[in-house]
Design a protein around this motif. Sequence first.
Motif, PDB file in Angstrom:
ATOM      1  N   HIS A   1      10.134 100.353   2.680  1.00 45.21           N
ATOM      2  CA  HIS A   1       9.600  99.484   1.635  1.00 45.21           C
ATOM      3  C   HIS A   1       8.078  99.469   1.741  1.00 45.21           C
ATOM      4  CE1 HIS A   1      10.123  96.383  -1.397  1.00 45.21           C
ATOM      5  NE2 HIS A   1       9.003  95.875  -0.905  1.00 45.21           N
TER       6      HIS A   1
ATOM      7  N   PRO B   1      13.808  95.812  -3.741  1.00 45.76           N
ATOM      8  CA  PRO B   1      14.959  95.759  -2.823  1.00 45.76           C
ATOM      9  C   PRO B   1      16.012  96.833  -3.094  1.00 45.76           C
ATOM     10  CG  PRO B   1      14.419  93.566  -3.605  1.00 45.76           C
ATOM     11  CD  PRO B   1      13.591  94.532  -4.409  1.00 45.76           C
TER      12      PRO B   1
ATOM     13  N   PHE C   1      18.547  91.017   1.366  1.00 44.63           N
ATOM     14  CA  PHE C   1      17.661  91.569   0.352  1.00 44.63           C
ATOM     15  C   PHE C   1      17.979  93.046   0.104  1.00 44.63           C
ATOM     16  CE2 PHE C   1      15.090  88.027   2.138  1.00 44.63           C
ATOM     17  CZ  PHE C   1      15.086  87.229   1.012  1.00 44.63           C
ATOM     18  N   CYS C   2      17.336  93.922   0.833  1.00 41.82           N
ATOM     19  CA  CYS C   2      17.435  95.347   0.536  1.00 41.82           C
ATOM     20  C   CYS C   2      18.778  95.956   0.906  1.00 41.82           C
ATOM     21  CB  CYS C   2      16.281  96.088   1.201  1.00 41.82           C
ATOM     22  SG  CYS C   2      14.682  95.442   0.630  1.00 41.82           S
TER      23      CYS C   2
END
Length: 178
Positions: free
Chosen positions: A50, A84, A113-114
């Motif tokens: 990310h 995400p 989240f991701c």
Amino acid sequence: MSTAVLVIDVQQGLCEGEGAAHGVPQLIDHLNTVTARARAAGVPVLFIQHESGPGYLAHGTPAWQLAEGLHHTPGDLRVRKTTPDSFLRTDLGKRLQALGVRDLVICGMHSEFCVDTTTRRALALGYPVRLVADAHSSAGNAALSPAQVIAHHNATLSNISSFGPRVTLVNTAELQFG
């Protein structure tokens, strides 16, 4: 090749400091076991990183780098993302298609989240997922401890049936390729 391993956001900035994910040393040990088994079986390993704009997790900064102790090789693939969803505005889908991937093993950070978003998107795209139940983590939040977040996502993601493909939970020790 029909399987690929996605290691999501196991980056130095998410492993240290106030917002560090829970149990990082054990998590990295589990991830190294998963990826070593995958490589030994000829299964591609994709590290997803990310990134944000200037500041936290900015591309190329020490916080953006893969976590210390996380084993990676020149043959592993890297995917940069900004949301995400590891598929959104990335070439992940094209890479998986080019490799002939039909199912995924998912692990990494952060569970809520991701890992969650990428798992749901993978299901929507038709990929069955093996979620490594003891190889994803969270920093927790004001309502839930990290262990509760992890347990919640293991239970929730493995009970989704509306996409067609399903999530199967597997622990690191039980994960097999081939």
